[in-house]
Design a protein around this motif. Structure first.
Motif, PDB file in Angstrom:
ATOM      1  N   TYR A  79       0.831  -1.208   0.000  1.00 44.70           N
ATOM      2  CA  TYR A  79       0.000   0.000   0.000  1.00 44.70           C
ATOM      3  C   TYR A  79       0.862   1.254   0.000  1.00 44.70           C
ATOM      4  O   TYR A  79       0.539   2.244  -0.636  1.00 44.70           O
ATOM      5  CB  TYR A  79      -0.909   0.035   1.240  1.00 44.70           C
ATOM      6  CG  TYR A  79      -2.082  -0.899   1.222  1.00 44.70           C
ATOM      7  CD1 TYR A  79      -2.975  -0.905   0.155  1.00 44.70           C
ATOM      8  CD2 TYR A  79      -2.321  -1.754   2.276  1.00 44.70           C
ATOM      9  CE1 TYR A  79      -4.061  -1.756   0.150  1.00 44.70           C
ATOM     10  CE2 TYR A  79      -3.412  -2.604   2.282  1.00 44.70           C
ATOM     11  CZ  TYR A  79      -4.281  -2.602   1.216  1.00 44.70           C
ATOM     12  OH  TYR A  79      -5.359  -3.435   1.217  1.00 44.70           O
ATOM     13  N   GLN A  80       1.950   1.231   0.793  1.00 42.52           N
ATOM     14  CA  GLN A  80       2.835   2.405   0.860  1.00 42.52           C
ATOM     15  C   GLN A  80       3.879   2.240  -0.231  1.00 42.52           C
ATOM     16  O   GLN A  80       4.942   1.637  -0.033  1.00 42.52           O
ATOM     17  CB  GLN A  80       3.488   2.510   2.241  1.00 42.52           C
ATOM     18  CG  GLN A  80       2.511   2.809   3.369  1.00 42.52           C
ATOM     19  CD  GLN A  80       1.971   4.238   3.326  1.00 42.52           C
ATOM     20  OE1 GLN A  80       2.491   5.099   2.608  1.00 42.52           O
ATOM     21  NE2 GLN A  80       0.923   4.498   4.110  1.00 42.52           N
ATOM     22  N   ALA A  81       3.572   2.780  -1.388  1.00 39.99           N
ATOM     23  CA  ALA A  81       4.368   2.483  -2.582  1.00 39.99           C
ATOM     24  C   ALA A  81       5.845   2.848  -2.425  1.00 39.99           C
ATOM     25  O   ALA A  81       6.716   2.107  -2.865  1.00 39.99           O
ATOM     26  CB  ALA A  81       3.773   3.226  -3.779  1.00 39.99           C
ATOM     27  N   GLU A  82       6.132   3.992  -1.781  1.00 43.58           N
ATOM     28  CA  GLU A  82       7.525   4.433  -1.703  1.00 43.58           C
ATOM     29  C   GLU A  82       8.382   3.468  -0.895  1.00 43.58           C
ATOM     30  O   GLU A  82       9.602   3.427  -1.066  1.00 43.58           O
ATOM     31  CB  GLU A  82       7.611   5.834  -1.084  1.00 43.58           C
ATOM     32  CG  GLU A  82       6.898   6.908  -1.899  1.00 43.58           C
ATOM     33  CD  GLU A  82       5.411   7.018  -1.566  1.00 43.58           C
ATOM     34  OE1 GLU A  82       4.882   6.151  -0.840  1.00 43.58           O
ATOM     35  OE2 GLU A  82       4.771   7.973  -2.046  1.00 43.58           O
ATOM     36  N   ALA A  83       7.738   2.702  -0.009  1.00 48.87           N
ATOM     37  CA  ALA A  83       8.471   1.757   0.827  1.00 48.87           C
ATOM     38  C   ALA A  83       8.390   0.344   0.258  1.00 48.87           C
ATOM     39  O   ALA A  83       8.795  -0.616   0.918  1.00 48.87           O
ATOM     40  CB  ALA A  83       7.904   1.775   2.254  1.00 48.87           C
ATOM     41  N   SER A  84       7.849   0.194  -0.937  1.00 54.21           N
ATOM     42  CA  SER A  84       7.570  -1.138  -1.480  1.00 54.21           C
ATOM     43  C   SER A  84       7.900  -1.244  -2.965  1.00 54.21           C
ATOM     44  O   SER A  84       7.313  -2.047  -3.675  1.00 54.21           O
ATOM     45  CB  SER A  84       6.086  -1.482  -1.297  1.00 54.21           C
ATOM     46  OG  SER A  84       5.624  -1.107  -0.026  1.00 54.21           O
ATOM     47  N   GLN A  85       8.819  -0.425  -3.441  1.00 51.02           N
ATOM     48  CA  GLN A  85       9.102  -0.457  -4.874  1.00 51.02           C
ATOM     49  C   GLN A  85       9.629  -1.816  -5.328  1.00 51.02           C
ATOM     50  O   GLN A  85       9.422  -2.219  -6.475  1.00 51.02           O
ATOM     51  CB  GLN A  85      10.094   0.654  -5.248  1.00 51.02           C
ATOM     52  CG  GLN A  85       9.455   2.029  -5.297  1.00 51.02           C
ATOM     53  CD  GLN A  85       8.352   2.116  -6.353  1.00 51.02           C
ATOM     54  OE1 GLN A  85       8.605   1.963  -7.533  1.00 51.02           O
ATOM     55  NE2 GLN A  85       7.129   2.346  -5.909  1.00 51.02           N
ATOM     56  N   GLY A  86      10.309  -2.530  -4.426  1.00 54.23           N
ATOM     57  CA  GLY A  86      10.848  -3.843  -4.804  1.00 54.23           C
ATOM     58  C   GLY A  86       9.752  -4.818  -5.150  1.00 54.23           C
ATOM     59  O   GLY A  86       9.739  -5.407  -6.248  1.00 54.23           O
ATOM     60  N   SER A  87       8.790  -4.996  -4.235  1.00 53.55           N
ATOM     61  CA  SER A  87       7.720  -5.957  -4.534  1.00 53.55           C
ATOM     62  C   SER A  87       6.845  -5.451  -5.671  1.00 53.55           C
ATOM     63  O   SER A  87       6.416  -6.229  -6.521  1.00 53.55           O
ATOM     64  CB  SER A  87       6.891  -6.318  -3.300  1.00 53.55           C
ATOM     65  OG  SER A  87       6.883  -5.333  -2.345  1.00 53.55           O
ATOM     66  N   LEU A  88       6.594  -4.143  -5.721  1.00 54.16           N
ATOM     67  CA  LEU A  88       5.738  -3.612  -6.790  1.00 54.16           C
ATOM     68  C   LEU A  88       6.360  -3.851  -8.170  1.00 54.16           C
ATOM     69  O   LEU A  88       5.681  -4.265  -9.104  1.00 54.16           O
ATOM     70  CB  LEU A  88       5.485  -2.116  -6.566  1.00 54.16           C
ATOM     71  CG  LEU A  88       4.513  -1.808  -5.425  1.00 54.16           C
ATOM     72  CD1 LEU A  88       4.624  -0.342  -4.995  1.00 54.16           C
ATOM     73  CD2 LEU A  88       3.069  -2.125  -5.825  1.00 54.16           C
ATOM     74  N   GLN A  89       7.667  -3.603  -8.272  1.00 51.91           N
ATOM     75  CA  GLN A  89       8.306  -3.843  -9.573  1.00 51.91           C
ATOM     76  C   GLN A  89       8.281  -5.337  -9.914  1.00 51.91           C
ATOM     77  O   GLN A  89       8.022  -5.721 -11.059  1.00 51.91           O
ATOM     78  CB  GLN A  89       9.750  -3.327  -9.581  1.00 51.91           C
ATOM     79  CG  GLN A  89      10.406  -3.532 -10.943  1.00 51.91           C
ATOM     80  CD  GLN A  89      11.737  -2.814 -11.091  1.00 51.91           C
ATOM     81  OE1 GLN A  89      12.008  -1.819 -10.417  1.00 51.91           O
ATOM     82  NE2 GLN A  89      12.572  -3.310 -11.996  1.00 51.91           N
ATOM     83  N   ALA A  90       8.519  -6.187  -8.901  1.00 50.16           N
ATOM     84  CA  ALA A  90       8.477  -7.638  -9.149  1.00 50.16           C
ATOM     85  C   ALA A  90       7.086  -8.068  -9.625  1.00 50.16           C
ATOM     86  O   ALA A  90       6.965  -8.919 -10.509  1.00 50.16           O
ATOM     87  CB  ALA A  90       8.867  -8.402  -7.879  1.00 50.16           C
TER      88      ALA A  90
END
Lengths: 492, 456
Positions: B101-112
């Motif tokens: 949900y907090q995109a700035e803290a989760s770019q790794g999983s989001l990109q994956a």
């Protein structure tokens, strides 16, 4: 955290590169009918092994995680995920067991499931447990199907209404809709507890169930829960408990003891199974005897000294997923409960409550607690459960939004608390029992520093985050013109 | 071990700080009469060493597929999992991260996940894919619900070639809803198109078929899709992701919604779960899709970044009007599948599929030489074959099991008319020697070929 942009796999692709080689065929090659085959390029990436490892390692550096960061994320119970649980899940006898193997091959796995069933029934204070549901929301839906099946079987098909408080998690109404039930919202009182008069006014012979979270989503144990249960039962309906907040009551009180008829657990909240960037979870459900005939198949049972899967349940709602549940998630939950034991689980909840009250105590002079004790009184005067809500009006009044606070905390290395749930403009803080006191103190110091900073200078809040891989995102543009896949030629 | 780090002394300090004399002061919110007056009736807690002994003991009471030779498939397959998959998926930064949900803290999983969505589209030839659902059967049920929603019609027609568990799950999902579930029987082991045509109604929202189907046969999906579209119904295909290394992709066969069990993509057998639901469809349905979607956007400095998107479809915004109650994806398993697909690459996926088919064909040939024919010898198959036995299936399975071979799945459980047949799955892991050993078990010396073995 690294600031360097990481290219996409497709941009790293090199024609002819491979990460894995496979054995040569030891049998002749057999061609399928070409009419059935594909001959078009897929566009899938081609990557060497080291490059692949670096890529995902770089991605891993662009993530917050419990192993690396404190997550005071209300309603999510982001506790430590013990490493021994991962070891257990990787054991050959669990990881490499095919779900269609005969029961004689799988006695250890079935025994584990059976004992977990018994453990969860005891923790819930209810009679029967189904381990089938894949996640909390799936557990809600399964439980509502069970309730519908009960009323069909008891010739009350018009019971189609489910009552849920306005503070309920969004999955509650969505799960209702998916089993054809009509959701009606009941009001909460200003103190966050359910309005019994409003509940009474809505109960009728068309109500199938009332969905309640207790401790509720504002972090309070509803002391009137037993009265609510009586009202609901007198109206011929069932009390459904959303088990999201079980981490506050393990061994202290049990849903069955306070009147719940059926509930779901979230193993990834209460029983330490890892969140894995969003899954897998598991959502076992527990219920009273009268609902048990309807639970999904199969059900793990014990006969004499042997364990088996029982499909012969004529009143069952049927299957809710393939095979027998999120087995290797349940292995981790079992390992956790076995490690804690009765005394450990009670200590988990007591400590979770203590940590939440301690943190609230440390910051409440700067962060108003709408459901906390009167000004100047300590938390013990009106304690919270395992989480609490703050509406930091003095900061908001400076033009700093809740999201600004959240993004500023990211810069300080903390995952933000839950925002805007269950009420607007709130932070919902749940520290869990597994953090050290030093972490709680550091977080409290940071929160106080931010409160103080907001009175002097709001610019840093507006700019945040500044030391992350990316700055704040344009999420509106993402939704307006969705880009959901990479296309060749797209720029970095 | 309860993993609590607060020491007894700190506990006292903290109690004092909150104005409590004891923990009971904080528990008084729970009325006395609702309190549990005794300890939970659970075994005593364990130290880690004891716990490991206990769990090893339980695991040791199982005889895993790796301790035997596994020819069991039926929707779950014993494929090779490259070491990098386990290694990368075990990283704590992925394992212990929250939903992004907090995109700035989760770019790794989001990109994956963005890469995963892209690779699922590349693999299937479909326009859009979500970031995954629970597993195959529930993904299929979600596809059916989406078809009802998109078309405004009520009937779902399902081939009996669809995995029996999936059909059972579909029935559960559709009951209590204004929906009609219709099954059509197989003819010669595949969809009976005449039967299909006669069942189509103006109210038919979708036709569901599985290819390769549960009996292993490759369905004529383009033909079935023509029937569907002529009737203004959607075509839903359930596929096996590994088979797409060889077979035409759903997107090349005019399929509207493609779903699958993603387990063959680097996920262990693990006794049935957790697995991975793959879900892909045409672009035009994107706002009706269930589940999490990751989209590309930019940050405040114009850099490429990723976030969850189209969240107005989802339960936390739309509540009872959401497209589904699904609250998460199967994050870690989508990550595994992404690593697996990238590790294999297009060449590796093709090679795995070709190896599976070669070995299945070799086995079918050896069995035919021994007088054991396929039940439907004219139907093309990928890696799973339906063999008609001479001895009772359960007896053959028991004998094979004694020799350390899990010979296959007795389909008579779900298809009583096929109670003399065994469904045998062959993956790239099986060697020629193992295939030969299976032939010896299925064709014991001295057992005469049955006169009608060649019947269609």
């Amino acid at each position: 955290m690294t600031h360097k942009t990481e290219k996409l796999l497709f941009e790293l692709s090199t024609p002819g590169a491979r990460a894995i080689d496979l054995p040569a065929s030891d049998v002749p090659t057999t061609e399928l009918d070409p009419a059935l085959c594909t001959f078009t390029e897929t566009g899938l990436p081609e990557i060497g092994q080291l490059q692949l490892v670096r890529h995902y390692t770089h991605l891993s550096h662009r993530n917050f995680s419990v192993d690396d960061n404190f997550y005071p994320l209300g309603s999510c119970t982001m506790k430590y995920n013990p490493k021994v649980n991962e070891w257990a899940a990787s054991l050959d006898g669990f990881a490499n067991l095919h779900p269609m193997q005969p029961d004689a091959d799988t006695q250890g796995a079935l025994a584990l499931l059976y004992h977990l069933r018994v453990f969860l029934a005891e923790i819930a204070g209810l009679d029967e447990v189904s381990l089938q549901p894949c996640a909390g929301a799936h557990g809600e839906w399964t439980a509502l199907k069970v309730i519908r099946a009960y009323f069909h079987d008891h010739n009350q098909p018009k019971r189609k209404i489910v009552l849920a408080p306005d503070t309920a998690h969004g999955t509650n109404p969505a799960s209702c809709a998916m089993c054809g039930a009509n959701v009606v919202t009941i009001k909460s009182r200003p103190d966050g507890l359910t309005d019994l008069d409003d509940l009474r006014a809505h109960l009728s012979d068309e109500v199938a169930a009332v969905m309640v979270t207790n401790p509720n989503t504002v972090g309070k144990f509803d002391a009137h829960i037993a009265d609510m249960a009586d009202l609901i039962h007198d109206a011929g309906a069932f009390l459904y408990l959303d088990g999201a907040n079980m981490n506050a009551i393990l061994g202290i009180t049990r849903p069955g003891d306070f009147g719940a008829d059926i509930m779901h657990f979230n193993t990834h909240k209460t029983f330490s199974t890892p969140h894995g960037c969003g899954g897998p979870g598991a959502g076992p459900i527990a219920m009273r005897k009268q609902l048990a005939p309807y639970l999904p198949v199969p059900q793990v049972i014990k006969t004499g000294d042997s364990y088996s899967l029982d499909y012969n349940r004529p009143k069952s709602i049927g299957r809710v997923r393939s095979f027998h549940g999120q087995f290797n998630v349940l292995v981790r939950a079992y390992a956790y409960i076995a490690a804690c034991g009765a005394a450990g689980l009670r200590n988990v909840s007591e400590t979770a409550i203590l940590c939440a009250n301690y943190l609230a105590q440390r910051i409440k002079h700067a962060y108003a607690l709408p459901f906390g004790p009167p000004d100047g009184q300590p938390m013990a005067a009106a304690p919270c459960a395992h989480e609490f809500i703050t509406v930091p009006q003095t900061i908001l009044d400076r033009g700093v939004t809740i999201m600004d606070i959240a993004k500023t905390l990211i810069d300080r290395g903390y995952h933000p608390p839950t925002v805007h749930f269950p009420i607007h403009d709130c932070l919902m803080i749940e520290p869990t029992e597994t953090e050290s006191k030093a972490v709680l103190d550091d977080f409290a110091d940071t929160m106080l520093e931010l409160a103080e900073l907001s009175q002097r200078d709001t610019a840093p809040f507006k700019a945040a985050p500044v030391n992350q891989p990316v700055r704040r995102l344009d999420e509106v543009a993402a939704a307006r013109k969705p880009i959901l896949t990479w296309t060749p030629g797209d720029k970095t | 071990m309860d993993y609590v780090q607060i020491t007894p002394r700190q506990r006292d300090e903290m109690l004092k700080a909150v104005g409590a004399n004891s923990i009971d002061d904080l528990l008084k919110q729970v009325p006395d009469e609702l309190r549990l007056a005794r300890p939970l009736d659970l075994p005593a807690g364990m130290d880690e060493l004891s716990l490991r002994h206990h769990l090893s003991d339980l695991a040791g009471q199982n005889q895993s597929a790796s301790q035997k030779t596994c020819f069991l498939g039926a929707g779950v397959y014993d494929h090779f999992i490259p070491t990098v998959v386990d290694h990368l998926a075990m990283k704590g930064e992925f394992l212990t991260a929250y939903t992004p949900y907090q995109a700035e803290a989760s770019q790794g999983s989001l990109q994956a996940f963005f890469e995963f969505q892209t690779m699922v589209c590349q693999l299937t030839g479909m326009d859009v894919a979500n970031a995954s659902l629970y597993e195959g059967a529930t993904a299929l049920a979600e596809a059916a619900l989406m078809a009802l929603n998109v078309t405004g019609k009520r009937e779902i027609i399902v081939s009996q070639g669809v995995h029996p568990h999936y059909r059972q799950v579909l029935r559960t999902y559709l009951s209590d809803l204004p929906a009609i579930y219709t099954e059509i029987p197989l003819k010669n082991g595949v969809v009976d198109t005449q039967e299909l045509e006669s069942e189509l109604e103006t109210d038919t929202a979708a036709i569901i078929c599985q290819s390769p189907n549960f009996l292993g046969h490759i369905e004529r999906v383009p033909t079935i899709a023509k029937f569907a579209h002529a009737n203004e119904s959607l075509m839903i295909q359930c596929f096996n992701p590994i088979s797409l290394g060889l077979l035409k992709r759903p997107g090349e066969m005019d399929v509207d919604i493609a779903v699958a069990e993603g387990q063959p993509l680097g996920i262990p057998l693990q006794f049935g779960g957790p697995y991975l639901g793959l879900f892909a469809c045409r672009q035009q349905f994107v706002r009706k899709m269930p589940g999490r979607l990751v989209g590309q956007t930019i940050d405040a400095e114009g850099r490429r970044a990723f976030c969850l998107t189209l969240q107005t479809r989802e339960q936390h915004i739309r509540r009872e009007k959401a497209t589904s109650n699904v609250c998460t994806n199967q994050g870690l398993l989508a990550l595994r599948a992404g690593v697996y697909i990238a590790a294999m690459g297009p060449k590796g996926l093709h090679d795995v599929a070709q190896l599976c088919h070669n070995k299945a064909a070799y086995l079918a040939g050896r069995l035919a030489d021994a007088g054991l024919s396929l039940r439907y010898p004219n139907q093309p198959y990928f890696n799973e074959i339906l063999v008609q036995l001479r001895q009772p299936v359960d007896q053959v399975l028991a004998i094979a099991n004694q020799k350390g071979i899990i010979a296959g799945y007795p389909v008579g459980r779900d298809y009583p008319e096929l109670s003399d047949c065994l469904l045998i799955a062959v993956t790239e892991k099986r060697t020629k020697a193992e295939l030969d050993a299976l032939v010896d078990v299925l064709n014991p010396v001295g057992s005469a070929p049955r006169a009608d073995h060649a019947r269609q």
